[in-house]
Motif scaffolding. Structure first.
Motif, short mmCIF file in Angstrom:
data_model
loop_
_atom_site.label_atom_id
_atom_site.label_comp_id
_atom_site.label_asym_id
_atom_site.label_seq_id
_atom_site.Cartn_x
_atom_site.Cartn_y
_atom_site.Cartn_z
N LYS A 27 0.83 -1.20 0.00
CA LYS A 27 0.00 0.00 0.00
C LYS A 27 0.87 1.26 0.00
N ASN A 28 0.25 2.39 -0.26
CA ASN A 28 0.91 3.71 -0.26
C ASN A 28 2.06 3.79 -1.25
N GLN A 29 1.93 3.14 -2.40
CA GLN A 29 2.94 3.20 -3.47
C GLN A 29 4.31 2.73 -3.00
N GLN A 30 4.36 1.78 -2.09
CA GLN A 30 5.63 1.27 -1.59
C GLN A 30 5.95 -0.07 -2.25
N VAL A 31 7.24 -0.27 -2.48
CA VAL A 31 7.73 -1.53 -3.02
C VAL A 31 8.79 -2.04 -2.05
N HIS A 32 8.52 -3.19 -1.46
CA HIS A 32 9.52 -3.85 -0.62
C HIS A 32 10.23 -4.86 -1.51
N TYR A 33 11.51 -4.97 -1.36
CA TYR A 33 12.26 -5.90 -2.20
C TYR A 33 13.37 -6.55 -1.40
N PHE A 34 13.77 -7.72 -1.87
CA PHE A 34 14.92 -8.42 -1.32
C PHE A 34 15.50 -9.30 -2.41
N PHE A 35 16.77 -9.57 -2.31
CA PHE A 35 17.46 -10.40 -3.28
C PHE A 35 17.34 -11.85 -2.83
N ALA B 169 15.58 -7.82 8.26
CA ALA B 169 16.70 -6.92 7.97
C ALA B 169 17.05 -6.93 6.48
N GLY B 170 16.80 -8.04 5.79
CA GLY B 170 17.11 -8.13 4.36
C GLY B 170 16.08 -7.45 3.48
N LEU B 171 14.99 -7.02 4.07
CA LEU B 171 13.91 -6.39 3.32
C LEU B 171 14.15 -4.89 3.23
N ARG B 172 14.16 -4.38 2.00
CA ARG B 172 14.36 -2.94 1.77
C ARG B 172 13.09 -2.37 1.17
N THR B 173 12.93 -1.07 1.28
CA THR B 173 11.72 -0.41 0.78
C THR B 173 12.10 0.73 -0.15
N THR B 174 11.34 0.87 -1.23
CA THR B 174 11.52 1.96 -2.18
C THR B 174 10.15 2.35 -2.73
N THR B 175 10.15 3.26 -3.69
CA THR B 175 8.90 3.70 -4.32
C THR B 175 8.97 3.45 -5.82
N PHE B 176 7.93 3.86 -6.52
CA PHE B 176 7.90 3.69 -7.97
C PHE B 176 8.56 4.85 -8.70
#
Length: 169
Positions: A78-86, A95-102
Motif C-alpha cells: 500500500k501507499n505506493q511502496q515496493v519492498h524488495y529483497f534479493f 533486515a534483508g527487506l528494503r523499501t523503495t517507491t515507484f
C-alpha cells in the motif's frame, strides 16, 4: 454576404445629402466554412491509439525452479511502496527487506542495479492485498523500461506475509 441598404432616389434638382449607411455582414457562409473545416480535420485526424503491453503468460504445467542467487523479489504494498529483497525469501529476519517507491530514483535504479549484477536474473513480482492495480501496471512498466528479460507475477506466500508483518512491527 454583405448587405448595404439603399435609399430611395432623391427629387430632381436637389442634391442628395450623404447618408451614413448601416453595414450588415452575413456570417452564414463563414460559419458553414468553419464547420466544414472542423468536420474535415476531425475525420482526417488519426486519434491516439491505446497502447497495450504484451505479457507472455506461461503454459500450464510444472513450475520452473528459480535460483536463489539469480532472483529479485518485489512485494508491492500500500501507499505506493515496493519492498524488495534479493533471493526468494530472507527468512523471518526483516533486515534483508528494503523499501523503495515507484519513482525513477527508486524501483528503476534497483532493477538497473540488479540487471547489471545478474543479466540472466529473474524478477518475481508479488502484489499484496493492499496494493492497487496501478501498482502492478507501474511495476510491469518498469520491467519494460529497464529491459528485464525474465519476470513473473507470483502470488504472495505465507512466508512473505510473515515478513511484511514482522517489518510492520
Amino acid at each position: 454576404m454583405a448587405n448595404l441598404p439603399t435609399a430611395a432616389p432623391a427629387a430632381r434638382g436637389i442634391k442628395p445629402r450623404a447618408k451614413k449607411h448601416a453595414f450588415h455582414l452575413d456570417m452564414t457562409p463563414m460559419v458553414d466554412l468553419a464547420f466544414l473545416l472542423l468536420t474535415f480535420f476531425m475525420l482526417t485526424t488519426t486519434f491516439s491509439k491505446p497502447t497495450v503491453m504484451q505479457v507472455a503468460m506461461p503454459v500450464k504445467g510444472p513450475e520452473t525452479p528459480v535460483s536463489e542467487l539469480q532472483s529479485l523479489t518485489l512485494l508491492l504494498d500500500k501507499n505506493q511502496q515496493v519492498h524488495y529483497f534479493f533471493g526468494l525469501n530472507p527468512g523471518p529476519d526483516a533486515a534483508g527487506l528494503r523499501t523503495t517507491t515507484f519513482a525513477a530514483d527508486g524501483l528503476r535504479q534497483v532493477l538497473l542495479g540488479f540487471r547489471a549484477r545478474q543479466p540472466e536474473g529473474v524478477v518475481l513480482i508479488k502484489p499484496t492485498d493492499e496494493s492497487t492495480y496501478q501498482n502492478m501496471v507501474d511495476a510491469l512498466d518498469e520491467m519494460n523500461i529497464t529491459d528485464q528479460k525474465k519476470y513473473a507475477l507470483v502470488e504472495l506466500s505465507a512466508a512473505d506475509k510473515a515478513l511484511l508483518t514482522a517489518r510492520a512491527l
